[in-house]
Write a protein that holds these residues in place. Structure first.
Motif, PDB file in Angstrom:
ATOM      1  N   LEU A   5      -2.583   0.560  19.221  1.00  0.00           N
ATOM      2  CA  LEU A   5      -3.316  -0.464  18.500  1.00  0.00           C
ATOM      3  C   LEU A   5      -4.819  -0.327  18.662  1.00  0.00           C
ATOM      4  N   CYS A   6      -5.507  -0.605  17.586  1.00  0.00           N
ATOM      5  CA  CYS A   6      -6.956  -0.762  17.619  1.00  0.00           C
ATOM      6  C   CYS A   6      -7.182  -2.228  17.986  1.00  0.00           C
ATOM      7  N   GLU A   7      -7.788  -2.467  19.129  1.00  0.00           N
ATOM      8  CA  GLU A   7      -7.944  -3.828  19.637  1.00  0.00           C
ATOM      9  C   GLU A   7      -8.702  -4.727  18.657  1.00  0.00           C
ATOM     10  N   GLU A   8      -9.743  -4.210  18.030  1.00  0.00           N
ATOM     11  CA  GLU A   8     -10.537  -4.991  17.087  1.00  0.00           C
ATOM     12  C   GLU A   8      -9.687  -5.424  15.891  1.00  0.00           C
ATOM     13  N   LEU A   9      -8.873  -4.505  15.378  1.00  0.00           N
ATOM     14  CA  LEU A   9      -8.003  -4.817  14.251  1.00  0.00           C
ATOM     15  C   LEU A   9      -6.956  -5.858  14.651  1.00  0.00           C
ATOM     16  N   LEU A  10      -6.372  -5.708  15.827  1.00  0.00           N
ATOM     17  CA  LEU A  10      -5.371  -6.664  16.303  1.00  0.00           C
ATOM     18  C   LEU A  10      -5.954  -8.071  16.364  1.00  0.00           C
ATOM     19  N   PHE A  11      -7.135  -8.215  16.957  1.00  0.00           N
ATOM     20  CA  PHE A  11      -7.747  -9.536  17.077  1.00  0.00           C
ATOM     21  C   PHE A  11      -8.140 -10.104  15.714  1.00  0.00           C
ATOM     22  N   ASN A  21     -18.248 -13.221  -8.786  1.00  0.00           N
ATOM     23  CA  ASN A  21     -18.248 -13.757  -7.425  1.00  0.00           C
ATOM     24  C   ASN A  21     -16.824 -13.823  -6.863  1.00  0.00           C
ATOM     25  N   PHE A  22     -15.866 -14.247  -7.704  1.00  0.00           N
ATOM     26  CA  PHE A  22     -14.459 -14.286  -7.285  1.00  0.00           C
ATOM     27  C   PHE A  22     -13.990 -12.900  -6.859  1.00  0.00           C
ATOM     28  N   LYS A  23     -14.266 -11.889  -7.682  1.00  0.00           N
ATOM     29  CA  LYS A  23     -13.798 -10.527  -7.405  1.00  0.00           C
ATOM     30  C   LYS A  23     -14.387  -9.992  -6.096  1.00  0.00           C
ATOM     31  N   VAL A  24     -15.667 -10.205  -5.875  1.00  0.00           N
ATOM     32  CA  VAL A  24     -16.319  -9.758  -4.633  1.00  0.00           C
ATOM     33  C   VAL A  24     -15.690 -10.446  -3.420  1.00  0.00           C
ATOM     34  N   ASN A  25     -15.529 -11.768  -3.503  1.00  0.00           N
ATOM     35  CA  ASN A  25     -14.967 -12.519  -2.377  1.00  0.00           C
ATOM     36  C   ASN A  25     -13.500 -12.180  -2.125  1.00  0.00           C
ATOM     37  N   TYR A  26     -12.716 -12.040  -3.195  1.00  0.00           N
ATOM     38  CA  TYR A  26     -11.298 -11.712  -3.035  1.00  0.00           C
ATOM     39  C   TYR A  26     -11.134 -10.317  -2.426  1.00  0.00           C
ATOM     40  N   THR A  27     -11.884  -9.364  -2.917  1.00  0.00           N
ATOM     41  CA  THR A  27     -11.794  -8.002  -2.411  1.00  0.00           C
ATOM     42  C   THR A  27     -12.202  -7.940  -0.945  1.00  0.00           C
ATOM     43  N   ALA A  28     -13.264  -8.638  -0.568  1.00  0.00           N
ATOM     44  CA  ALA A  28     -13.706  -8.667   0.819  1.00  0.00           C
ATOM     45  C   ALA A  28     -12.656  -9.336   1.716  1.00  0.00           C
ATOM     46  N   LEU A  29     -11.997 -10.355   1.188  1.00  0.00           N
ATOM     47  CA  LEU A  29     -11.005 -11.098   1.944  1.00  0.00           C
ATOM     48  C   LEU A  29      -9.714 -10.314   2.143  1.00  0.00           C
ATOM     49  N   LYS A  30      -9.288  -9.579   1.137  1.00  0.00           N
ATOM     50  CA  LYS A  30      -7.974  -8.942   1.155  1.00  0.00           C
ATOM     51  C   LYS A  30      -7.975  -7.456   1.449  1.00  0.00           C
ATOM     52  N   THR A  31      -9.144  -6.814   1.504  1.00  0.00           N
ATOM     53  CA  THR A  31      -9.179  -5.390   1.778  1.00  0.00           C
ATOM     54  C   THR A  31      -8.888  -5.173   3.257  1.00  0.00           C
ATOM     55  N   PRO A  32      -7.883  -4.346   3.560  1.00  0.00           N
ATOM     56  CA  PRO A  32      -7.542  -4.127   4.980  1.00  0.00           C
ATOM     57  C   PRO A  32      -8.647  -3.347   5.695  1.00  0.00           C
ATOM     58  N   ILE A  33      -8.750  -3.626   6.969  1.00  0.00           N
ATOM     59  CA  ILE A  33      -9.699  -2.896   7.812  1.00  0.00           C
ATOM     60  C   ILE A  33      -8.985  -1.649   8.317  1.00  0.00           C
ATOM     61  N   ILE A  34      -9.515  -0.497   8.009  1.00  0.00           N
ATOM     62  CA  ILE A  34      -8.882   0.756   8.445  1.00  0.00           C
ATOM     63  C   ILE A  34      -9.699   1.317   9.595  1.00  0.00           C
ATOM     64  N   PRO A  35      -9.076   1.431  10.778  1.00  0.00           N
ATOM     65  CA  PRO A  35      -9.830   1.917  11.945  1.00  0.00           C
ATOM     66  C   PRO A  35     -10.196   3.374  11.826  1.00  0.00           C
TER      67      PRO A  35
END
Length: 180
Positions: A53-59, A166-180
């Protein structure tokens, strides 16, 4: 609810049984095998985490989980009685003059508050404004483009040109997974 399984139990069968019984228990799948990611989506797991696990991603994922699943209920009054609503069951809000219609998974409720007042009481980031008349729960969006937004129940909402970017920017930022 939290269920920890040891190596002697059949985790995959347990998770499949929960899904088959339409359990509301969220599941986070941890595995060394990336092939199990596909299985996680089949059982509608909350998330999949690769070991080690990537600790940052887990948290980050745990913080997101606790903020969305353990949020306080929204309590609304219609003047006669108080209604407690689980914010995670709200599909979208619809403005109706100086009132608001709250569309839930199984029903719709009218309240004598404005949509803006109800929006202020909702968890930050989970709900996104798509027009002057609609605020949508980002957890229930399956597809979207500049002309429409389709929810998991098949309903179609129409974003305005003014709010779409604005919706598209916020939704994409919210739902895009963080890839370590």
């Amino acid at each position: 609810h939290l269920k920890l399984l040891d190596k002697n139990e059949n985790n995959k069968n347990f998770a499949q049984q929960l899904f088959k019984n339409k359990s509301q228990i969220p599941i986070i799948v941890f595995s060394e095998n990336l092939c199990h990611a596909a299985d996680a989506f089949k059982i509608n797991a909350y998330n999949f985490l690769h070991i080690p696990l990537c600790e940052e991603l887990l948290f980050t994922i745990l913080e997101e989980f606790f903020s969305s699943f353990l949020s306080a209920p929204l309590i609304l009054s219609d003047g006669f009685e108080n209604v407690c609503i689980n914010c995670n069951e709200i599909l979208y809000l619809e403005a109706d003059n100086k009132h608001c219609c709250i569309h839930l998974i199984n029903q719709s409720l009218y309240c004598n508050k404005t949509m803006a007042r109800v929006f202020e009481a909702l968890p930050q980031g989970q709900f996104l404004k798509i027009s002057r008349s609609f605020i949508v729960n980002s957890d229930y969006i399956t597809r979207f483009c500049s002309e429409y937004i389709i929810l998991t129940n098949g309903e179609v909402l129409y974003p305005s040109r003014h709010f779409y970017k604005n919706f598209k920017v916020n939704y994409t930022a919210l739902k895009t997974p963080i890839i370590p």
